[in-house]
Every structure is written in structure tokens, then in C-alpha cells.
Design an enzyme around this catalytic site. Structure first.
Site, PDB file in Angstrom:
ATOM      1  N   LYS A 228       0.797  -1.212   0.000  1.00 22.35           N
ATOM      2  CA  LYS A 228       0.000   0.000   0.000  1.00 22.35           C
ATOM      3  C   LYS A 228       0.838   1.274   0.000  1.00 22.35           C
ATOM      4  O   LYS A 228       0.305   2.349  -0.237  1.00 22.35           O
ATOM      5  CB  LYS A 228      -0.984   0.010   1.164  1.00 22.35           C
ATOM      6  CG  LYS A 228      -2.003  -1.105   1.156  1.00 22.35           C
ATOM      7  CD  LYS A 228      -2.866  -1.231  -0.089  1.00 22.35           C
ATOM      8  CE  LYS A 228      -3.532  -0.002  -0.596  1.00 22.35           C
ATOM      9  NZ  LYS A 228      -4.698  -0.326  -1.464  1.00 22.35           N
TER      10      LYS A 228
ATOM     11  N   SER B 162      -2.746 -12.646   3.163  1.00 16.31           N
ATOM     12  CA  SER B 162      -3.151 -12.446   1.765  1.00 16.31           C
ATOM     13  C   SER B 162      -2.036 -12.877   0.819  1.00 16.31           C
ATOM     14  O   SER B 162      -2.304 -13.321  -0.302  1.00 16.31           O
ATOM     15  CB  SER B 162      -3.552 -10.991   1.501  1.00 16.31           C
ATOM     16  OG  SER B 162      -2.446 -10.129   1.584  1.00 16.31           O
TER      17      SER B 162
END
Ligand code: PMP
Length: 297
Positions: free
Chosen positions: A41, A257
């Protein structure tokens, strides 16, 4: 050089041991946990803040406000500290303690929302607060085109160059879908034959933190289901098991993830012919989940 200059250009690591289960398919993973705040991110957060500064929407004295399941918040908190902006983050209360502490360490203010409402609850609360545009700059990572563009401008280019243009498949899970949408678009421009495969949890109630079950949640504004040539479905247990395997068999200590991505990449690779080159992403570090029960092995 400052911390904003340290984003991206992550190594592309071959999952050599795991890919032995395929018949001659190579699986690679972008080590996004090596970004300065420790996740993929950083790319989107950096791009959205620079876009805010350039467009004049982020001006001195304003606070940066957004909804985040953790990683984007940590990235905003870090860049906010470096750029001299206050940061307010809405997040589900059940977000891991490690992440909350990291955000607070950078000086961010946390607004916790009901865990029952998931990331949608945090999103709706942040959007309501952001109506005060005199106080807040609201990057809105779910609808800000600078998010997928960051991956179009960097991740996609890096993967193409690091594979010398032989990548055949790109596969990754989706939170905002910024990574998937931006990277796939760029790779398809280089070679329209590149297959873009989206990873989805097999249930609305899943434990793959940071990833959305698209059919049961609010769609990000820039998400286009038609951008995916195919979908790979993964279970939470499968993602957990592969996260442990990445640590034990590849020496890669990642978040859940990433395990889900590696599992989906392996399942896809098993269906492909020899010579195919599959690329996925390792979104964040396992250190972020150390207190989670699944690491107590
Ligand atoms: N994995 C984790 C751990 C994440 O925090 C995120 C972002 N929420 C993703 C994957 C998906 O990234 P994107 O928002 O680019 O789809």
C-alpha cells in the site's frame, strides 16, 4: 532522498520450492513487504498524497483522513509524519494490535468502527466525516484513480522488466483492487496475451485480511470485474497453510493475503503448460500478524 523515494522497485523472488509441484511452470512473487512501511500500500498511498499536493486538494494544516483495514493506514501515517500532516484513520476494531500500534507510533489518530460491519463500516464512517473538507483531505483509496495508476506506473513496469517480458500470467487478490487493476492494465499493454487472474476468498466470511469478497461487498469505484480473464477461489484455511509454507519452505515471512496469493498462483500454475511464467504479489509481512492464533504453531 526521503521515505517517499524508497517506495517500489521491490525484488521479484522465485518461489522455487513451491513451484516444484507444477510441470515446469515458474512462479515469481513481488516482495512488497520490503516497501518502507512494510506493504504494497505504500505505492498507492504515496501516489494519492502526491496527487493531492499537486492538485491543491492537500494543503498545509489539513488532516489526511481515510478508511483502511490497516496497511494503507500505516502508509498514510508514515508519509503524513514525513510530510508534516496529521492523519485520522477509520478502521474495524478487530484490526490487529500490531497495526494499530504502528499507526499510533507515527502519530495517527484512530477511529475504530464495528468489526461486524467490516471494511464497509469503516468506509461509510470515513466518508461521512470527510464531508468536512476544510479540515480533511480524503484520498478515498476505494475511488481514487491515483491508486490503480500507481501500479500502472510502477508495479506493472517493474514486473515486465524483471521478467524480461516473459510473464504470461499475473494473479493477485483484491482489497481496493488497485494492485490488480493497475498492474494488469500495464502488462496487457505490453503484451495483450498476458492473462490477468483475480484471487477471491471462497466465502463472504473469510480471514484473508486486507482482501475483499467482491460479490458481497461494496465495489471500489475503479474495479471492473471484466478486467479479469479468470478468477481463482481460495479458502481461509488454504491461505493460512500456504502462509506457513512460504515461511518454512521459501524463507518468506508474509501476511495471510500473500499466502492466499501464493496458493492461488500454485493452483493456477498446476493447470498451465510448461514454460508459463506466473507472477503474484507478497502484500505484507508476517510480523504484522504475530499475535494471530495461526502463527502459534
Ligand atoms: N493484502 C493486504 C494485506 C492488504 O492490506 C491489501 C490492501 N487492502 C491487499 C492485499 C490488496 O491490495 P489492493 O488494495 O491494491 O487491492
Amino acid at each position: 532522498m526521503d521515505v517517499l523515494d524508497c517506495v517500489g522497485n521491490t525484488p521479484l523472488i522465485e518461489l522455487k520450492n513451491i513451484s516444484r509441484e507444477t510441470s515446469g511452470v515458474r512462479i515469481f512473487a513481488k516482495a512488497e513487504f520490503l516497501n518502507p512501511s512494510g506493504s504494497v500500500k505504500d505505492r498507492a498511498a504515496r501516489a494519492m498524497l502526491l496527487d493531492g499536493l499537486e492538485s491543491g486538494r492537500l494543503t498545509s494544516g489539513k488532516r489526511i483522513l481515510d478508511a483502511t483495514s490497516g496497511n494503507t493506514g500505516i502508509a498514510f501515517a508514515m508519509f503524513g509524519a514525513a510530510l508534516g500532516f496529521g492523519v485520522t484513520l477509520y478502521l474495524p476494531e478487530n484490526c490487529s494490535e500490531e497495526r494499530k500500534r504502528m499507526m499510533k507510533s507515527f502519530g495517527a489518530e484512530l477511529m475504530e468502527t464495528s468489526p461486524l460491519e467490516g471494511s464497509d463500516g469503516a468506509f461509510l464512517s470515513a466518508r461521512a466525516a470527510a464531508e468536512d473538507t476544510d479540515t480533511y483531505f480524503y484520498p478515498d483509496q476505494y475511488n481514487n484513480i491515483a491508486n490503480p495508476r500507481a501500479h500502472y506506473d510502477t508495479t506493472g513496469v517493474e514486473i515486465w522488466e524483471q521478467t524480461d517480458g516473459v510473464v504470461t500470467h499475473f494473479i493477485t487478490g483484491m482489497g481496493t483492487s488497485g494492485t490488480f487493476m493497475g498492474t494488469s492494465k500495464r502488462l496487457k499493454e505490453y503484451n495483450p496475451g498476458v492473462q490477468a487472474v483475480a484471487v477471491q476468498p471462497d466465502s463472504p466470511f473469510h480471514g484473508v485480511e486486507g482482501v475483499k469478497h467482491m460479490d458481497s461487498t461494496i465495489h471500489p469505484g475503479f474495479y471492473d470485474p471484466n478486467a479479469a480473464d479468470a478468477f481463482e477461489w481460495i479458502s481461509t484455511e488454504g491461505a493460512y497453510a500456504m502462509t506457513r509454507r512460504l515461511a518454512k519452505e521459501e524463507g518468506l515471512f508474509t501476511g495471510i493475503s500473500s499466502g492466499g496469493n501464493a496458493l492461488a498462483a500454485l493452483n493456477l500454475a498446476k493447470k498451465l503448460r510448461s514454460g508459463s511464467v506466473v507472477v503474484t504479489t507478497l502484500c505484507d509481512s508476517g510480523a504484522r500478524y504475530l499475535s494471530d492464533a495461526f502463527w502459534r504453531v
